[in-house]
Design a protein around this motif. Structure first.
Motif, PDB file in Angstrom:
ATOM      1  N   ASP A   1      -7.342  -2.696   7.725  1.00  0.00           N
ATOM      2  CA  ASP A   1      -6.946  -1.649   8.747  1.00  0.00           C
ATOM      3  C   ASP A   1      -8.207  -1.286   9.562  1.00  0.00           C
ATOM      4  OD1 ASP A   1      -7.524  -0.395   6.415  1.00  0.00           O
ATOM      5  OD2 ASP A   1      -6.430   1.118   6.361  1.00  0.00           O
TER       6      ASP A   1
ATOM      7  N   ASN B   1      -6.346   1.891   3.861  1.00  0.00           N
ATOM      8  CA  ASN B   1      -5.426   1.061   2.852  1.00  0.00           C
ATOM      9  C   ASN B   1      -6.123   0.901   1.550  1.00  0.00           C
ATOM     10  OD1 ASN B   1      -3.464   1.064   4.698  1.00  0.00           O
ATOM     11  ND2 ASN B   1      -3.812  -1.124   5.508  1.00  0.00           N
TER      12      ASN B   1
ATOM     13  N   VAL C   1       0.928  -0.932  -0.042  1.00  0.00           N
ATOM     14  CA  VAL C   1      -0.014  -0.032   0.060  1.00  0.00           C
ATOM     15  C   VAL C   1       0.895   1.272  -0.088  1.00  0.00           C
ATOM     16  CG1 VAL C   1      -1.774   1.450   1.373  1.00  0.00           C
ATOM     17  CG2 VAL C   1      -1.822  -1.264   1.126  1.00  0.00           C
TER      18      VAL C   1
END
Length: 177
Positions: free
Chosen positions: A170, A32, A6
């Protein structure tokens, strides 16, 4: 296995850096999934435009479509993100899990939407007349049907990106069904 990274702000185009700044201001962080789209100069802006388009579906209804589609497509990232968003839109933990399974016994209109969404995604749009009739009898219109398909398309894009890349989730990890 190929590892997909990422990007951080300094690794994306100037245009995407501005979008990162707006996301950080609005959400407190850059998810992300959005950051990954920013590897491409136009994909993040295009995706956000699709996601934020005007719709006849309420935010809560869009979350039903997002949760069901992400479950059918097995996308843990989107299941997790939309579990958080579903709860922010008023669903309980139990309701979110039930919706992900493609039903909503707690509300007939939500149930019709969840069943239609599951049938569309599983059958590539080929849905029984009974499921469509139930959707319309629950109070939805053909205009709503178009918006359901657009939200499904939006979610398929993100589901497939994460299913292909498996970058870090995330959000709090959604429970398995």
């Amino acid at each position: 296995m190929t590892k997909f990274n990422v990007p951080v702000r300094g690794e994306v185009s100037e245009n995407n850096q501005a979008i990162f700044d707006n996301l950080k201001k609005g959400l407190g962080f850059v998810p992300n999934l959005y950051a990954y789209f920013a590897k491409n100069d136009t994909a993040l802006g295009d995706y956000l435009a699709l996601q934020n388009r005007k719709s006849t579906l309420k935010a809560k209804e869009r979350e039903v479509v997002n949760l069901v589609t992400s479950q059918v497509n097995g996308c843990r990232y989107c299941q997790s993100a939309h579990t958080v968003l579903g709860k922010m839109n008023g669903f309980t933990d139990e309701q979110v899990l039930e919706i992900r399974s493609g039903v909503a016994s707690f509300d007939t209109k939500v149930d019709a939407l969840a069943k239609l969404t599951k049938a569309i995604v599983e059958n590539k749009g080929k849905v029984s007349d009974q499921i469509k009739t139930n959707f319309f009898e629950a109070g939805y219109t053909e205009v709503n049907l178009i918006d359901v398909v657009i939200v499904i398309g939006d979610k398929i894009i993100s589901n497939y990106i994460h299913n292909l890349t498996q970058f870090e989730i995330d959000f709090p990890i959604a429970p398995e069904l």
